[in-house]
Design an enzyme around this catalytic site. Structure first.
Site, PDB file in Angstrom:
ATOM      1  N   SER A  79       4.804  50.470  -8.057  1.00 16.70           N
ATOM      2  CA  SER A  79       3.972  51.477  -8.716  1.00 16.70           C
ATOM      3  C   SER A  79       2.538  50.968  -8.795  1.00 16.70           C
ATOM      4  CB  SER A  79       4.493  51.744 -10.134  1.00 16.70           C
ATOM      5  OG  SER A  79       3.456  52.279 -10.921  1.00 16.70           O
TER       6      SER A  79
ATOM      7  N   ASP B 179      10.909  71.568 -15.149  1.00 16.94           N
ATOM      8  CA  ASP B 179       9.899  70.672 -14.568  1.00 16.94           C
ATOM      9  C   ASP B 179      10.169  70.404 -13.097  1.00 16.94           C
ATOM     10  OD1 ASP B 179       9.092  70.645 -17.151  1.00 16.94           O
ATOM     11  OD2 ASP B 179       9.506  68.532 -17.527  1.00 16.94           O
TER      12      ASP B 179
ATOM     13  N   GLU C  94       8.625  77.589 -23.664  1.00 14.32           N
ATOM     14  CA  GLU C  94       8.801  76.151 -23.933  1.00 14.32           C
ATOM     15  C   GLU C  94      10.151  75.942 -24.608  1.00 14.32           C
ATOM     16  OE1 GLU C  94       7.194  73.755 -22.239  1.00 14.32           O
ATOM     17  OE2 GLU C  94       5.331  74.494 -23.095  1.00 14.32           O
ATOM     18  N   HIS C  95      10.901  74.974 -24.119  1.00  9.68           N
ATOM     19  CA  HIS C  95      12.236  74.638 -24.647  1.00  9.68           C
ATOM     20  C   HIS C  95      13.260  75.757 -24.426  1.00  9.68           C
ATOM     21  CE1 HIS C  95      10.962  70.861 -26.463  1.00  9.68           C
ATOM     22  NE2 HIS C  95       9.822  71.499 -26.644  1.00  9.68           N
TER      23      HIS C  95
ATOM     24  N   TYR D  49      13.494  65.840 -29.078  1.00  8.95           N
ATOM     25  CA  TYR D  49      13.909  66.777 -28.022  1.00  8.95           C
ATOM     26  C   TYR D  49      15.439  66.936 -28.046  1.00  8.95           C
ATOM     27  CZ  TYR D  49      14.064  68.800 -23.308  1.00  8.95           C
ATOM     28  OH  TYR D  49      14.264  69.621 -22.230  1.00  8.95           O
TER      29      TYR D  49
ATOM     30  N   LEU E 258       3.120  66.885 -18.929  1.00 10.65           N
ATOM     31  CA  LEU E 258       2.740  67.488 -17.648  1.00 10.65           C
ATOM     32  C   LEU E 258       3.747  67.167 -16.538  1.00 10.65           C
ATOM     33  CD1 LEU E 258      -1.054  66.721 -18.028  1.00 10.65           C
ATOM     34  CD2 LEU E 258       0.061  68.939 -18.324  1.00 10.65           C
TER      35      LEU E 258
ATOM     36  N   SER F  63       5.248  64.340 -15.390  1.00  5.41           N
ATOM     37  CA  SER F  63       4.974  63.290 -14.404  1.00  5.41           C
ATOM     38  C   SER F  63       6.277  62.776 -13.789  1.00  5.41           C
ATOM     39  CB  SER F  63       4.198  62.139 -15.045  1.00  5.41           C
ATOM     40  OG  SER F  63       4.920  61.615 -16.132  1.00  5.41           O
ATOM     41  N   SER F  64       7.356  62.735 -14.564  1.00  5.04           N
ATOM     42  CA  SER F  64       8.601  62.201 -13.999  1.00  5.04           C
ATOM     43  C   SER F  64       9.167  63.153 -12.936  1.00  5.04           C
ATOM     44  CB  SER F  64       9.627  61.909 -15.092  1.00  5.04           C
ATOM     45  OG  SER F  64       9.888  63.066 -15.844  1.00  5.04           O
TER      46      SER F  64
HETATM   47  C1  GLA Z   1      10.384  68.771 -20.996  1.00  7.23           C
HETATM   48  C2  GLA Z   1      11.683  68.987 -20.223  1.00  7.23           C
HETATM   49  C3  GLA Z   1      11.817  70.435 -19.746  1.00  7.23           C
HETATM   50  C4  GLA Z   1      11.538  71.436 -20.854  1.00  7.23           C
HETATM   51  C5  GLA Z   1      10.262  71.073 -21.603  1.00  7.23           C
HETATM   52  C6  GLA Z   1      10.032  71.949 -22.804  1.00  7.23           C
HETATM   53  O1  GLA Z   1       9.284  68.863 -20.148  1.00  7.23           O
HETATM   54  O2  GLA Z   1      11.759  68.137 -19.112  1.00  7.23           O
HETATM   55  O3  GLA Z   1      13.092  70.630 -19.185  1.00  7.23           O
HETATM   56  O4  GLA Z   1      12.633  71.525 -21.733  1.00  7.23           O
HETATM   57  O5  GLA Z   1      10.259  69.727 -22.045  1.00  7.23           O
HETATM   58  O6  GLA Z   1       9.832  73.264 -22.437  1.00  7.23           O
END
Ligand code: GLA
Length: 355
Positions: free
Chosen positions: A60, A161, A26-27, A210, A114, A116-117
């Site tokens: 939408s 993502d 993550e990150h 973030y 999750l 979605s975008s």
């Molecule tokens: C969001 C971002 C990803 C990633 C995660 C954390 O989902 O879109 O690129 O950095 O956070 O892992």
């Protein structure tokens, strides 16, 4: 409402893309590191047809909102920013996009970590690829989708993502090196499956935390004299940093090392330990967890049959993912939801879809 009701014609193309959960890493993507997401069964679907006027029309179903958009308009900061971004970038890549009608429906929860975008971006790009016969492969779609998000939706994300939405499936985990973009499908540990629970707490801080973490990581990398924190393997190296950079870098370096360990087939117990350690460091060093989510993670970690559990996605709220014994998944899910309710919260099981 369906496509025909909204636009008065039938669609000519349909495409979809899944949401994702991230099991480990993550990150790490914006630190050019390693990630292991998998696709979830929930998907976003777009239907597309040609528009009869000179404008694009995007509808939408979730928001019951229709937005018109033409080439000279500035991109609105709404759900359509992702779509407009994709259209603009496909055009910048040299392919003319005629005015279209586009209808979106989705069961990927929004603001729940999750992706979605990304599902919307990849579904849109797959739809455009189908409609216009574009010679763009799945990796290229992920790259365009990430740019749509950073340049048009104002979220300076990594590429995990969009890679997951474009390239992952629900039967395997997708190991990605986000620097080289090399990837490999990995099997889930034997006799396990994932359980994903919606904590009912959406991301609380928009992108602000973030972006702050991202800036902190970049500063830490600069001080340590490397291009990105991905280049640090020895966790002792971060000890010279001032706080809070030391904690942030400690999390990223240890998280990358956890993903690298999980690249080789691991027994479920070890994989689960890595997930638990990931959550602890994300909470204490990276400070991007959230009280309700910590409660849900703790409940899951204490439930027999669970190997490991953690927050998934960007953080400050979101869903939890657990690796569990396949045979016990239904009872674990029901027990965890009941305990979460006793703690004063409402959770919803998202994966497996029917418990
Ligand atoms: C969001 C971002 C990803 C990633 C995660 C954390 O989902 O879109 O690129 O950095 O956070 O892992």
């Amino acid at each position: 409402m369906n496509f025909q009701r909204v636009f008065g014609t039938l669609p000519t193309t349909q495409a979809s893309a899944p949401g994702r959960v991230n099991l480990l890493g993550e990150h790490t993507d914006y630190n050019e590191g390693f990630v292991i997401p998998t696709a979830i069964p929930q998907r976003t679907t777009v239907q597309i047809g040609l528009s009869s006027d000179h404008k694009h029309h995007f509808y939408s179903a979730e928001f019951d909102e229709l937005i018109n958009f033409s080439d000279d308009d500035t991109v609105p900061q709404k759900f359509v920013s992702y779509i407009c971004g994709c259209v603009r970038l496909v055009e910048k890549a040299g392919y003319k996009v005629p005015p279209i009608n586009l209808y979106i429906s989705s069961n990927v929860p929004i603001a729940m970590g999750l992706a979605s975008s990304a599902a919307l971006e990849i579904a849109t790009l797959r739809g455009l690829r189908g409609l216009l016969n574009l010679p763009l492969d799945d990796l290229r779609l992920a790259q365009i989708a990430q740019q749509a998000e950073t340049r048009y939706a104002g979220f300076n994300c990594g590429i995990m993502d969009q890679m997951a939405a474009s390239l992952a499936d629900t039967n395997s985990m997708l190991f990605i090196d986000t620097r080289s973009l090399n990837r490999r499908r990995l099997r889930f540990p034997k006799a396990t499956e994932i359980l994903v629970i919606d904590s009912d707490e959406t991301h609380k801080t928009g992108g602000s935390h973030y972006h702050q973490r991202r800036a902190e990581c970049e500063t830490a990398a600069q001080i340590l004299g490397v291009k990105a924190l991905r280049d640090i393997e020895d966790s002792q190296a971060v000890e010279i940093l001032p706080q809070p950079l030391r904690k942030r870098a400690r999390y990223i370096v240890s998280e990358n090392n956890r993903v690298i360990e999980a690249f080789k087939p691991l027994p479920a117990e070890r994989f689960g330990q890595l997930m638990n350690a990931s959550h602890t460091s994300l909470r204490d060093d990276y400070e991007l967890s959230w009280p309700a989510v910590d409660t849900l993670v703790r409940i899951l970690q204490e439930t027999p049959g669970v190997f490991g559990a953690r927050l998934t996605g960007g953080g400050s709220g979101g869903a939890c993912v657990a690796l569990v014994e396949s045979e016990k998944v239904s009872s674990i899910a029901l027990d965890a939801i009941a305990s979460y309710q006793r703690a004063g919260y409402t959770g919803r099981v998202l994966v497996p879809p029917v418990v």
